[in-house]
Write an enzyme that holds these catalytic residues in place. Structure first.
Site, mmCIF file in Angstrom:
data_model
loop_
_atom_site.group_PDB
_atom_site.id
_atom_site.type_symbol
_atom_site.label_atom_id
_atom_site.label_comp_id
_atom_site.label_asym_id
_atom_site.label_seq_id
_atom_site.Cartn_x
_atom_site.Cartn_y
_atom_site.Cartn_z
ATOM 1 N N GLU A 47 0.822 -1.212 0.000
ATOM 2 C CA GLU A 47 0.000 0.000 0.000
ATOM 3 C C GLU A 47 0.858 1.265 0.000
ATOM 4 O O GLU A 47 1.813 1.383 0.779
ATOM 5 C CB GLU A 47 -0.903 -0.022 1.235
ATOM 6 C CG GLU A 47 -1.845 1.144 1.363
ATOM 7 C CD GLU A 47 -2.762 1.020 2.574
ATOM 8 O OE1 GLU A 47 -3.720 1.797 2.675
ATOM 9 O OE2 GLU A 47 -2.522 0.136 3.433
ATOM 10 N N LYS A 117 -8.909 3.225 -2.782
ATOM 11 C CA LYS A 117 -9.353 2.621 -1.523
ATOM 12 C C LYS A 117 -10.734 3.148 -1.151
ATOM 13 O O LYS A 117 -10.986 4.359 -1.185
ATOM 14 C CB LYS A 117 -8.337 2.933 -0.420
ATOM 15 C CG LYS A 117 -8.520 2.171 0.878
ATOM 16 C CD LYS A 117 -7.331 2.452 1.798
ATOM 17 C CE LYS A 117 -7.367 1.660 3.084
ATOM 18 N NZ LYS A 117 -6.149 1.914 3.906
ATOM 19 N N CYS A 153 -6.097 -2.962 1.628
ATOM 20 C CA CYS A 153 -5.970 -3.031 3.089
ATOM 21 C C CYS A 153 -7.332 -3.078 3.788
ATOM 22 O O CYS A 153 -7.969 -4.120 3.844
ATOM 23 C CB CYS A 153 -5.112 -1.871 3.600
ATOM 24 S SG CYS A 153 -4.433 -2.141 5.260
#
Length: 555
Positions: A47, A117, A153
Protein backbone atom coordinates in the site's frame (compact mmCIF):
# COMPACT_ATOMS: atom_id res chain seq x y z
CA UNK A 1 -14.46 -17.68 -23.32
CA UNK A 2 -10.90 -19.02 -23.47
CA UNK A 3 -9.10 -20.07 -20.32
CA UNK A 4 -6.17 -17.72 -19.53
CA UNK A 5 -2.70 -19.10 -19.05
CA UNK A 6 -1.54 -19.57 -15.43
CA UNK A 7 -0.33 -16.30 -13.94
CA UNK A 8 2.91 -16.15 -11.96
CA UNK A 9 2.72 -13.37 -9.37
CA UNK A 10 5.70 -12.14 -7.37
CA UNK A 11 4.75 -11.09 -3.85
CA UNK A 12 7.37 -8.41 -3.19
CA UNK A 13 7.58 -7.74 0.55
CA UNK A 14 9.77 -4.66 0.77
CA UNK A 15 10.80 -1.90 3.20
CA UNK A 16 10.03 1.53 1.69
CA UNK A 17 11.29 4.77 3.24
CA UNK A 18 8.58 7.33 3.76
CA UNK A 19 8.99 10.29 1.41
CA UNK A 20 11.94 8.79 -0.48
CA UNK A 21 10.17 8.56 -3.82
CA UNK A 22 13.36 8.08 -5.84
CA UNK A 23 14.61 5.42 -3.44
CA UNK A 24 11.29 3.58 -3.39
CA UNK A 25 11.13 3.76 -7.18
CA UNK A 26 14.50 2.05 -7.34
CA UNK A 27 13.33 -0.63 -4.88
CA UNK A 28 10.36 -1.28 -7.16
CA UNK A 29 12.63 -1.53 -10.21
CA UNK A 30 14.89 -4.03 -8.45
CA UNK A 31 11.87 -6.06 -7.32
CA UNK A 32 10.64 -6.18 -10.91
CA UNK A 33 14.06 -7.30 -12.09
CA UNK A 34 14.15 -10.07 -9.47
CA UNK A 35 10.61 -11.09 -10.40
CA UNK A 36 11.52 -11.21 -14.10
CA UNK A 37 14.49 -13.47 -13.39
CA UNK A 38 12.13 -15.80 -11.51
CA UNK A 39 9.73 -15.93 -14.47
CA UNK A 40 6.94 -13.83 -12.95
CA UNK A 41 4.30 -12.09 -15.05
CA UNK A 42 3.28 -9.58 -12.37
CA UNK A 43 5.00 -8.12 -9.32
CA UNK A 44 2.80 -6.81 -6.49
CA UNK A 45 3.95 -4.22 -3.95
CA UNK A 46 2.33 -2.89 -0.77
CA UNK A 47 0.00 0.00 0.00
CA UNK A 48 1.20 3.51 -0.97
CA UNK A 49 4.56 1.93 -1.74
CA UNK A 50 5.91 4.75 -3.88
CA UNK A 51 5.83 7.20 -0.94
CA UNK A 52 5.80 4.84 2.05
CA UNK A 53 3.10 4.30 4.66
CA UNK A 54 1.59 5.95 6.65
CA UNK A 55 2.32 9.37 5.10
CA UNK A 56 0.14 11.37 7.51
CA UNK A 57 -0.20 15.02 6.43
CA UNK A 58 2.89 14.84 4.23
CA UNK A 59 0.64 13.40 1.50
CA UNK A 60 -1.32 16.66 1.43
CA UNK A 61 1.64 18.47 -0.15
CA UNK A 62 0.90 18.97 -3.85
CA UNK A 63 4.62 18.70 -4.61
CA UNK A 64 4.74 15.19 -3.11
CA UNK A 65 1.59 14.16 -4.97
CA UNK A 66 3.07 15.39 -8.25
CA UNK A 67 6.37 13.60 -7.63
CA UNK A 68 4.64 10.33 -6.72
CA UNK A 69 2.40 10.33 -9.78
CA UNK A 70 5.34 11.23 -12.03
CA UNK A 71 7.34 8.33 -10.60
CA UNK A 72 4.49 5.88 -11.24
CA UNK A 73 4.15 7.12 -14.83
CA UNK A 74 7.90 6.73 -15.34
CA UNK A 75 7.77 3.19 -13.94
CA UNK A 76 4.82 2.41 -16.23
CA UNK A 77 6.83 3.47 -19.26
CA UNK A 78 9.54 0.97 -18.31
CA UNK A 79 7.08 -1.93 -18.62
CA UNK A 80 7.13 -1.65 -22.43
CA UNK A 81 10.03 -4.12 -22.47
CA UNK A 82 7.81 -7.20 -22.33
CA UNK A 83 8.73 -7.97 -18.72
CA UNK A 84 6.45 -8.27 -15.70
CA UNK A 85 3.65 -5.86 -15.01
CA UNK A 86 3.58 -4.02 -11.70
CA UNK A 87 0.86 -3.45 -9.14
CA UNK A 88 2.01 -0.55 -6.96
CA UNK A 89 0.42 1.58 -4.26
CA UNK A 90 0.45 5.35 -4.76
CA UNK A 91 -1.45 8.50 -3.85
CA UNK A 92 -3.45 9.69 -6.86
CA UNK A 93 -5.01 13.08 -7.43
CA UNK A 94 -7.86 13.18 -9.90
CA UNK A 95 -8.64 16.17 -12.11
CA UNK A 96 -11.33 17.36 -9.67
CA UNK A 97 -8.66 17.68 -6.96
CA UNK A 98 -9.76 14.65 -4.93
CA UNK A 99 -6.84 12.73 -3.44
CA UNK A 100 -7.05 8.96 -3.16
CA UNK A 101 -5.11 6.10 -1.60
CA UNK A 102 -4.74 4.10 -4.80
CA UNK A 103 -3.18 1.18 -6.60
CA UNK A 104 -1.94 1.43 -10.18
CA UNK A 105 -1.58 -1.50 -12.59
CA UNK A 106 1.36 -0.89 -14.93
CA UNK A 107 1.93 -2.96 -18.06
CA UNK A 108 2.88 -2.62 -21.72
CA UNK A 109 4.33 0.85 -21.13
CA UNK A 110 1.22 2.48 -19.66
CA UNK A 111 -1.00 2.69 -16.58
CA UNK A 112 -3.55 0.02 -17.40
CA UNK A 113 -5.86 0.90 -14.54
CA UNK A 114 -6.28 2.58 -11.16
CA UNK A 115 -8.31 1.53 -8.17
CA UNK A 116 -8.99 3.75 -5.14
CA UNK A 117 -9.35 2.62 -1.52
CA UNK A 118 -13.00 2.59 -0.46
CA UNK A 119 -12.98 2.01 3.30
CA UNK A 120 -10.73 4.57 4.97
CA UNK A 121 -9.72 3.58 8.53
CA UNK A 122 -10.14 6.27 11.13
CA UNK A 123 -9.33 4.55 14.44
CA UNK A 124 -6.27 3.76 16.50
CA UNK A 125 -3.17 4.82 14.57
CA UNK A 126 -5.14 5.47 11.38
CA UNK A 127 -6.47 8.87 10.34
CA UNK A 128 -7.12 8.44 6.63
CA UNK A 129 -10.49 10.15 6.40
CA UNK A 130 -8.88 13.53 6.98
CA UNK A 131 -6.38 13.13 4.13
CA UNK A 132 -7.99 10.92 1.47
CA UNK A 133 -11.28 10.81 -0.37
CA UNK A 134 -13.11 7.48 -0.35
CA UNK A 135 -13.05 5.72 -3.70
CA UNK A 136 -16.07 4.30 -5.51
CA UNK A 137 -16.90 0.64 -5.29
CA UNK A 138 -14.42 -1.04 -7.64
CA UNK A 139 -14.53 -3.55 -10.43
CA UNK A 140 -11.67 -5.91 -11.28
CA UNK A 141 -8.51 -4.95 -13.16
CA UNK A 142 -7.82 -6.81 -16.40
CA UNK A 143 -4.30 -8.17 -16.71
CA UNK A 144 -3.24 -10.52 -19.50
CA UNK A 145 -6.58 -12.33 -19.58
CA UNK A 146 -7.08 -12.37 -15.81
CA UNK A 147 -9.63 -10.32 -13.87
CA UNK A 148 -8.03 -9.32 -10.58
CA UNK A 149 -9.86 -7.77 -7.65
CA UNK A 150 -7.68 -5.29 -5.78
CA UNK A 151 -9.21 -4.32 -2.42
CA UNK A 152 -6.75 -2.13 -0.54
CA UNK A 153 -5.97 -3.03 3.09
CA UNK A 154 -9.06 -1.93 5.08
CA UNK A 155 -11.24 -2.85 2.11
CA UNK A 156 -11.12 -6.52 3.19
CA UNK A 157 -12.08 -5.85 6.82
CA UNK A 158 -15.73 -5.61 5.79
CA UNK A 159 -17.38 -7.76 3.15
CA UNK A 160 -18.80 -5.03 0.85
CA UNK A 161 -15.80 -4.37 -1.41
CA UNK A 162 -14.91 -8.02 -1.92
CA UNK A 163 -18.54 -8.86 -2.56
CA UNK A 164 -18.69 -6.14 -5.23
CA UNK A 165 -15.52 -7.44 -6.88
CA UNK A 166 -16.93 -10.96 -6.93
CA UNK A 167 -20.17 -9.76 -8.49
CA UNK A 168 -18.33 -7.77 -11.17
CA UNK A 169 -16.28 -10.74 -12.33
CA UNK A 170 -13.01 -10.87 -10.40
CA UNK A 171 -11.35 -14.30 -10.24
CA UNK A 172 -9.07 -13.71 -7.24
CA UNK A 173 -7.85 -10.93 -4.94
CA UNK A 174 -4.52 -9.17 -4.57
CA UNK A 175 -4.59 -7.08 -1.39
CA UNK A 176 -1.87 -4.41 -0.88
CA UNK A 177 -1.43 -3.56 2.80
CA UNK A 178 0.26 -1.23 5.22
CA UNK A 179 -0.71 -3.18 8.32
CA UNK A 180 1.31 -2.36 11.47
CA UNK A 181 2.19 -5.15 13.85
CA UNK A 182 0.84 -5.71 17.32
CA UNK A 183 0.87 -8.82 19.45
CA UNK A 184 -2.38 -10.37 18.15
CA UNK A 185 -2.44 -8.80 14.67
CA UNK A 186 -1.25 -11.82 12.65
CA UNK A 187 -4.12 -14.00 13.86
CA UNK A 188 -6.64 -11.20 13.31
CA UNK A 189 -5.44 -10.55 9.76
CA UNK A 190 -5.65 -14.22 8.89
CA UNK A 191 -9.18 -14.52 10.28
CA UNK A 192 -10.31 -11.53 8.19
CA UNK A 193 -8.67 -12.86 5.03
CA UNK A 194 -10.13 -16.35 5.52
CA UNK A 195 -13.58 -14.81 6.00
CA UNK A 196 -13.36 -13.00 2.65
CA UNK A 197 -12.15 -16.14 0.87
CA UNK A 198 -14.91 -18.23 2.43
CA UNK A 199 -17.61 -15.72 1.50
CA UNK A 200 -16.52 -15.28 -2.13
CA UNK A 201 -14.94 -18.65 -2.89
CA UNK A 202 -11.97 -16.76 -4.38
CA UNK A 203 -8.24 -17.05 -3.55
CA UNK A 204 -6.49 -14.10 -1.94
CA UNK A 205 -2.92 -12.80 -2.05
CA UNK A 206 -2.01 -10.49 0.85
CA UNK A 207 1.06 -8.22 0.51
CA UNK A 208 2.20 -6.32 3.59
CA UNK A 209 5.12 -3.92 3.90
CA UNK A 210 7.95 -4.59 6.33
CA UNK A 211 10.00 -2.15 8.39
CA UNK A 212 9.77 0.61 10.97
CA UNK A 213 8.18 4.02 10.47
CA UNK A 214 8.45 6.28 13.50
CA UNK A 215 6.54 4.41 16.24
CA UNK A 216 4.94 1.86 13.95
CA UNK A 217 6.59 -1.39 12.93
CA UNK A 218 5.41 -3.50 10.00
CA UNK A 219 6.14 -7.21 10.13
CA UNK A 220 5.53 -8.19 6.52
CA UNK A 221 4.37 -11.79 6.95
CA UNK A 222 2.61 -11.65 3.55
CA UNK A 223 0.65 -14.74 2.52
CA UNK A 224 -1.67 -16.35 -0.01
CA UNK A 225 -4.86 -18.30 0.63
CA UNK A 226 -6.33 -20.79 -1.80
CA UNK A 227 -10.02 -21.51 -2.26
CA UNK A 228 -11.53 -22.52 1.06
CA UNK A 229 -8.97 -20.53 3.05
CA UNK A 230 -6.09 -23.03 2.94
CA UNK A 231 -2.66 -21.42 3.33
CA UNK A 232 -0.94 -21.59 -0.05
CA UNK A 233 2.09 -19.39 0.70
CA UNK A 234 3.57 -17.69 3.74
CA UNK A 235 6.45 -15.20 3.61
CA UNK A 236 8.67 -14.64 6.66
CA UNK A 237 8.17 -11.77 9.08
CA UNK A 238 10.60 -8.96 9.95
CA UNK A 239 12.62 -8.98 6.74
CA UNK A 240 12.29 -8.32 3.04
CA UNK A 241 11.35 -11.34 0.96
CA UNK A 242 9.81 -12.41 -2.33
CA UNK A 243 8.02 -15.51 -3.46
CA UNK A 244 6.25 -16.45 -6.69
CA UNK A 245 2.70 -17.79 -6.49
CA UNK A 246 1.03 -19.36 -9.50
CA UNK A 247 -2.66 -18.71 -10.09
CA UNK A 248 -4.63 -20.87 -12.52
CA UNK A 249 -8.21 -20.41 -13.69
CA UNK A 250 -10.38 -23.29 -14.91
CA UNK A 251 -14.15 -23.30 -15.22
CA UNK A 252 -14.18 -19.74 -13.83
CA UNK A 253 -12.52 -20.93 -10.59
CA UNK A 254 -9.06 -19.65 -9.66
CA UNK A 255 -6.66 -21.76 -7.61
CA UNK A 256 -3.18 -21.14 -6.21
CA UNK A 257 -0.42 -23.74 -6.26
CA UNK A 258 0.67 -24.36 -2.67
CA UNK A 259 4.27 -24.05 -1.52
CA UNK A 260 6.19 -24.67 1.70
CA UNK A 261 5.34 -21.81 4.10
CA UNK A 262 7.87 -19.85 6.11
CA UNK A 263 7.58 -20.20 9.88
CA UNK A 264 6.51 -17.10 11.79
CA UNK A 265 7.91 -16.20 15.19
CA UNK A 266 5.39 -15.99 17.99
CA UNK A 267 5.26 -14.74 21.56
CA UNK A 268 8.48 -13.35 22.98
CA UNK A 269 10.40 -13.96 19.74
CA UNK A 270 7.98 -11.80 17.73
CA UNK A 271 7.93 -9.11 20.41
CA UNK A 272 11.73 -8.97 20.44
CA UNK A 273 11.88 -8.79 16.64
CA UNK A 274 9.39 -5.92 16.61
CA UNK A 275 11.45 -3.87 19.05
CA UNK A 276 14.67 -4.61 17.18
CA UNK A 277 13.28 -3.71 13.76
CA UNK A 278 11.58 -0.56 15.04
CA UNK A 279 14.80 0.70 16.63
CA UNK A 280 16.98 -0.30 13.66
CA UNK A 281 14.87 1.49 11.09
CA UNK A 282 14.42 4.59 13.22
CA UNK A 283 18.18 4.94 13.60
CA UNK A 284 19.13 4.05 10.04
CA UNK A 285 16.32 5.82 8.19
CA UNK A 286 17.03 9.02 10.11
CA UNK A 287 20.74 8.87 9.37
CA UNK A 288 22.25 8.31 12.82
CA UNK A 289 25.63 6.52 12.87
CA UNK A 290 24.69 4.61 16.03
CA UNK A 291 23.31 5.06 19.52
CA UNK A 292 24.51 6.00 22.99
CA UNK A 293 22.78 5.18 26.26
CA UNK A 294 23.32 5.27 29.97
CA UNK A 295 23.93 1.77 31.32
CA UNK A 296 22.93 1.90 34.98
CA UNK A 297 23.19 -1.73 36.01
CA UNK A 298 19.39 -1.96 35.98
CA UNK A 299 17.09 -4.10 33.87
CA UNK A 300 15.67 -1.38 31.60
CA UNK A 301 18.97 0.01 30.36
CA UNK A 302 20.36 -3.52 30.03
CA UNK A 303 17.52 -4.71 27.76
CA UNK A 304 17.74 -1.50 25.71
CA UNK A 305 21.46 -2.10 25.22
CA UNK A 306 20.77 -5.69 24.14
CA UNK A 307 18.06 -4.56 21.71
CA UNK A 308 20.38 -1.91 20.29
CA UNK A 309 23.16 -4.42 19.72
CA UNK A 310 20.77 -6.86 18.06
CA UNK A 311 19.48 -4.04 15.86
CA UNK A 312 22.71 -2.27 14.91
CA UNK A 313 25.64 -4.45 15.90
CA UNK A 314 27.94 -3.83 18.90
CA UNK A 315 30.20 -1.46 16.97
CA UNK A 316 27.32 1.04 16.72
CA UNK A 317 26.38 1.02 20.42
CA UNK A 318 28.12 3.13 23.07
CA UNK A 319 27.21 2.49 26.72
CA UNK A 320 28.12 4.86 29.52
CA UNK A 321 27.95 4.31 33.28
CA UNK A 322 27.21 7.58 35.10
CA UNK A 323 27.72 6.78 38.82
CA UNK A 324 26.92 9.01 41.79
CA UNK A 325 27.36 8.52 45.52
CA UNK A 326 24.20 6.37 45.69
CA UNK A 327 25.25 4.07 42.86
CA UNK A 328 26.07 0.69 44.40
CA UNK A 329 29.18 -1.33 43.65
CA UNK A 330 26.80 -4.06 42.52
CA UNK A 331 25.32 -1.76 39.83
CA UNK A 332 28.76 -0.71 38.60
CA UNK A 333 29.80 -4.36 38.35
CA UNK A 334 26.57 -5.44 36.68
CA UNK A 335 26.78 -2.67 34.07
CA UNK A 336 30.36 -3.58 33.22
CA UNK A 337 29.48 -7.26 32.94
CA UNK A 338 26.55 -6.46 30.66
CA UNK A 339 28.67 -4.24 28.40
CA UNK A 340 31.34 -6.94 28.19
CA UNK A 341 28.78 -9.60 27.31
CA UNK A 342 27.37 -7.40 24.53
CA UNK A 343 30.79 -6.42 23.21
CA UNK A 344 30.06 -2.67 23.18
CA UNK A 345 32.21 0.34 23.90
CA UNK A 346 31.82 1.15 27.59
CA UNK A 347 32.91 4.28 29.45
CA UNK A 348 32.42 5.64 32.95
CA UNK A 349 31.75 9.31 33.69
CA UNK A 350 31.24 10.20 37.36
CA UNK A 351 28.53 12.82 37.90
CA UNK A 352 29.53 13.85 41.44
CA UNK A 353 31.33 17.06 40.30
CA UNK A 354 28.52 18.48 38.12
CA UNK A 355 25.78 17.52 40.61
CA UNK A 356 27.77 19.17 43.41
CA UNK A 357 28.15 22.23 41.18
CA UNK A 358 24.40 22.45 40.65
CA UNK A 359 23.72 22.05 44.37
CA UNK A 360 26.24 24.77 45.24
CA UNK A 361 24.74 27.08 42.62
CA UNK A 362 21.27 26.56 44.06
CA UNK A 363 22.34 26.63 47.73
CA UNK A 364 21.18 30.18 48.43
CA UNK A 365 17.93 29.67 46.52
CA UNK A 366 17.17 26.45 48.41
CA UNK A 367 18.19 27.76 51.84
CA UNK A 368 15.76 26.74 54.58
CA UNK A 369 14.24 23.86 52.60
CA UNK A 370 14.60 20.13 53.07
CA UNK A 371 16.07 17.77 50.51
CA UNK A 372 13.43 16.00 48.40
CA UNK A 373 12.90 14.76 44.87
CA UNK A 374 14.38 18.03 43.58
CA UNK A 375 17.87 16.91 44.52
CA UNK A 376 17.17 13.39 43.25
CA UNK A 377 16.05 14.74 39.89
CA UNK A 378 19.22 16.81 39.60
CA UNK A 379 21.12 13.54 39.37
CA UNK A 380 18.92 12.27 36.56
CA UNK A 381 19.03 15.58 34.71
CA UNK A 382 22.80 15.72 34.97
CA UNK A 383 23.00 12.28 33.39
CA UNK A 384 20.61 13.36 30.65
CA UNK A 385 22.63 16.47 29.90
CA UNK A 386 25.87 14.49 29.64
CA UNK A 387 24.36 11.92 27.32
CA UNK A 388 22.91 14.64 25.09
CA UNK A 389 26.29 16.39 24.97
CA UNK A 390 27.94 13.17 23.81
CA UNK A 391 25.22 12.77 21.21
CA UNK A 392 25.74 16.33 19.96
CA UNK A 393 29.50 15.89 19.77
CA UNK A 394 29.66 12.51 18.04
CA UNK A 395 26.28 12.19 16.32
CA UNK A 396 24.97 9.00 17.94
CA UNK A 397 21.32 9.11 19.01
CA UNK A 398 20.51 8.82 22.71
CA UNK A 399 18.33 5.80 23.48
CA UNK A 400 15.97 6.46 26.38
CA UNK A 401 14.97 3.52 28.52
CA UNK A 402 11.67 4.01 30.37
CA UNK A 403 9.25 1.07 30.26
CA UNK A 404 5.47 1.41 29.92
CA UNK A 405 4.84 0.85 33.63
CA UNK A 406 7.07 3.79 34.58
CA UNK A 407 5.85 5.96 31.71
CA UNK A 408 2.27 5.28 32.85
CA UNK A 409 2.71 6.53 36.40
CA UNK A 410 5.30 9.24 35.78
CA UNK A 411 8.15 7.32 37.39
CA UNK A 412 10.63 9.18 35.21
CA UNK A 413 12.33 12.58 35.09
CA UNK A 414 11.66 15.11 32.37
CA UNK A 415 14.92 16.36 30.83
CA UNK A 416 16.69 13.59 32.71
CA UNK A 417 16.25 9.87 32.08
CA UNK A 418 13.52 10.82 29.57
CA UNK A 419 16.14 12.52 27.38
CA UNK A 420 16.65 10.74 24.10
CA UNK A 421 15.58 10.29 20.51
CA UNK A 422 13.83 6.92 20.67
CA UNK A 423 12.70 4.36 23.23
CA UNK A 424 12.58 0.70 22.15
CA UNK A 425 10.73 -0.43 25.32
CA UNK A 426 8.24 2.44 25.60
CA UNK A 427 5.29 0.08 25.00
CA UNK A 428 6.56 -2.81 27.17
CA UNK A 429 5.35 -3.20 30.73
CA UNK A 430 7.96 -3.97 33.37
CA UNK A 431 6.83 -7.58 33.65
CA UNK A 432 7.32 -7.90 29.88
CA UNK A 433 10.81 -6.42 30.21
CA UNK A 434 11.75 -9.16 32.66
CA UNK A 435 10.19 -11.90 30.52
CA UNK A 436 11.94 -10.69 27.36
CA UNK A 437 15.28 -10.43 29.17
CA UNK A 438 15.04 -14.06 30.22
CA UNK A 439 14.01 -15.01 26.69
CA UNK A 440 16.97 -13.22 25.07
CA UNK A 441 19.43 -14.91 27.40
CA UNK A 442 18.34 -18.29 26.01
CA UNK A 443 17.56 -17.39 22.38
CA UNK A 444 19.04 -15.14 19.72
CA UNK A 445 16.24 -14.53 17.18
CA UNK A 446 17.05 -14.80 13.50
CA UNK A 447 18.67 -11.72 12.01
CA UNK A 448 19.78 -10.28 15.35
CA UNK A 449 23.36 -9.00 15.40
CA UNK A 450 24.25 -9.53 19.05
CA UNK A 451 26.02 -12.52 20.58
CA UNK A 452 24.39 -15.75 21.62
CA UNK A 453 24.05 -16.73 25.24
CA UNK A 454 23.59 -14.57 28.31
CA UNK A 455 23.66 -10.90 27.36
CA UNK A 456 21.81 -9.56 30.42
CA UNK A 457 23.52 -10.69 33.64
CA UNK A 458 21.31 -12.84 35.83
CA UNK A 459 21.95 -10.58 38.80
CA UNK A 460 20.35 -7.66 36.94
CA UNK A 461 17.24 -9.76 36.38
CA UNK A 462 17.03 -11.02 39.95
CA UNK A 463 17.81 -7.94 42.04
CA UNK A 464 15.17 -5.49 43.23
CA UNK A 465 14.73 -2.65 40.74
CA UNK A 466 15.90 0.78 41.93
CA UNK A 467 16.59 4.24 40.54
CA UNK A 468 19.42 4.64 43.12
CA UNK A 469 18.70 8.33 43.69
CA UNK A 470 18.95 7.98 47.49
CA UNK A 471 20.24 5.49 50.03
CA UNK A 472 18.61 2.03 49.97
CA UNK A 473 15.93 3.10 47.49
CA UNK A 474 13.82 0.54 45.60
CA UNK A 475 10.97 1.04 43.13
CA UNK A 476 8.58 -0.71 45.49
CA UNK A 477 9.09 2.05 48.08
CA UNK A 478 6.65 4.14 46.05
CA UNK A 479 5.01 1.71 43.63
CA UNK A 480 3.03 -1.53 44.03
CA UNK A 481 4.82 -4.73 42.98
CA UNK A 482 5.10 -4.69 39.20
CA UNK A 483 2.88 -7.72 38.63
CA UNK A 484 0.06 -5.93 40.45
CA UNK A 485 0.84 -2.51 38.94
CA UNK A 486 0.91 -3.89 35.40
CA UNK A 487 -2.42 -5.62 35.80
CA UNK A 488 -3.98 -2.40 37.08
CA UNK A 489 -2.45 -0.42 34.23
CA UNK A 490 -3.61 -2.89 31.60
CA UNK A 491 -7.11 -2.44 32.97
CA UNK A 492 -6.96 1.34 32.72
CA UNK A 493 -4.93 1.69 29.52
CA UNK A 494 -5.66 -1.28 27.26
CA UNK A 495 -9.16 -2.12 28.42
CA UNK A 496 -10.60 1.22 29.61
CA UNK A 497 -11.97 -0.74 32.56
CA UNK A 498 -13.65 1.09 35.41
CA UNK A 499 -12.02 1.49 38.78
CA UNK A 500 -14.60 -0.86 40.28
CA UNK A 501 -13.88 -3.53 37.68
CA UNK A 502 -10.16 -3.38 38.40
CA UNK A 503 -10.73 -3.56 42.16
CA UNK A 504 -12.92 -6.61 41.53
CA UNK A 505 -9.87 -8.40 40.14
CA UNK A 506 -8.55 -8.50 43.68
CA UNK A 507 -6.68 -5.20 43.94
CA UNK A 508 -6.75 -2.85 46.90
CA UNK A 509 -9.14 0.08 46.30
CA UNK A 510 -6.72 2.69 47.60
CA UNK A 511 -3.92 1.34 45.40
CA UNK A 512 -6.09 1.37 42.29
CA UNK A 513 -7.24 4.92 43.06
CA UNK A 514 -3.65 6.05 43.50
CA UNK A 515 -2.52 4.43 40.25
CA UNK A 516 -5.42 6.11 38.43
CA UNK A 517 -4.33 9.48 39.81
CA UNK A 518 -0.69 8.92 38.81
CA UNK A 519 -1.73 7.80 35.33
CA UNK A 520 -3.70 10.99 34.70
CA UNK A 521 -1.11 13.30 36.26
CA UNK A 522 1.72 11.91 34.11
CA UNK A 523 0.03 12.80 30.82
CA UNK A 524 2.08 15.99 30.50
CA UNK A 525 5.28 13.96 30.74
CA UNK A 526 4.15 11.48 28.11
CA UNK A 527 3.45 14.35 25.68
CA UNK A 528 7.12 15.29 25.93
CA UNK A 529 8.52 11.78 25.77
CA UNK A 530 10.55 10.34 22.92
CA UNK A 531 8.75 8.16 20.38
CA UNK A 532 9.07 4.41 20.79
CA UNK A 533 8.07 1.14 19.17
CA UNK A 534 4.34 0.40 19.32
CA UNK A 535 3.76 -3.27 20.09
CA UNK A 536 0.44 -3.26 21.97
CA UNK A 537 -3.11 -2.62 20.81
CA UNK A 538 -3.10 0.66 22.76
CA UNK A 539 0.13 2.58 23.09
CA UNK A 540 0.52 6.09 24.44
CA UNK A 541 0.36 8.80 21.82
CA UNK A 542 -1.01 7.25 18.65
CA UNK A 543 -3.72 5.09 20.22
CA UNK A 544 -4.51 6.53 23.64
CA UNK A 545 -4.98 10.28 23.27
CA UNK A 546 -5.89 11.83 26.60
CA UNK A 547 -5.99 15.52 27.55
CA UNK A 548 -3.28 16.90 29.79
CA UNK A 549 -5.65 19.14 31.74
CA UNK A 550 -8.17 16.67 33.14
CA UNK A 551 -9.95 16.59 36.49
CA UNK A 552 -12.06 13.49 35.89
CA UNK A 553 -11.51 10.80 38.48
CA UNK A 554 -13.50 7.68 39.36
CA UNK A 555 -14.17 7.08 43.03
Amino acid sequence: MSTPQPLRIAIAQRNPVLGDIDGNLEIARLARQEAAEAGAHLVALSELFIIGYPPEDLVLKPALQDAAMAAVKALAAETNDGGPGILIGTPWREENGALYNSVALLDDGVIQGLRHKVDLPNYGVFDEKRIFAAGPMPGPLNFRGHRIGVPICEDIWQEDVCECLEETGASFFIVPNGSPWSAQKADTRMQVAVARVTETGMPLIYINQVGGQDELVFDGASFALDTGGALAAQLPAWREAMTIVEVSVADDQATIVSQEPALLEEGHAALWQACVLGLRDYVEKNGFPGVVLGLSGGIDSAICAALAVDALGPEHVHCIMLPYRYTSKESVSDAATCAQALGVRYDTIAIEPPVTGFLETLEAMFAGTNEDTTEENLQSRTRGTILMAISNKFGAMVVTTGNKSEVSVGYSTLYGDMNGGFNPIKDLYKTEVYALSRFRNTTRPEGCLGPEGTVIPQNIIEKAPTAELRENQTDQDSLPPYDKLDDILRGFVEEEASLAEIVARGHDHATVTRVQRLLYLAEYKRRQAAPGVKVSERNFGRDRRYPITNRFREN
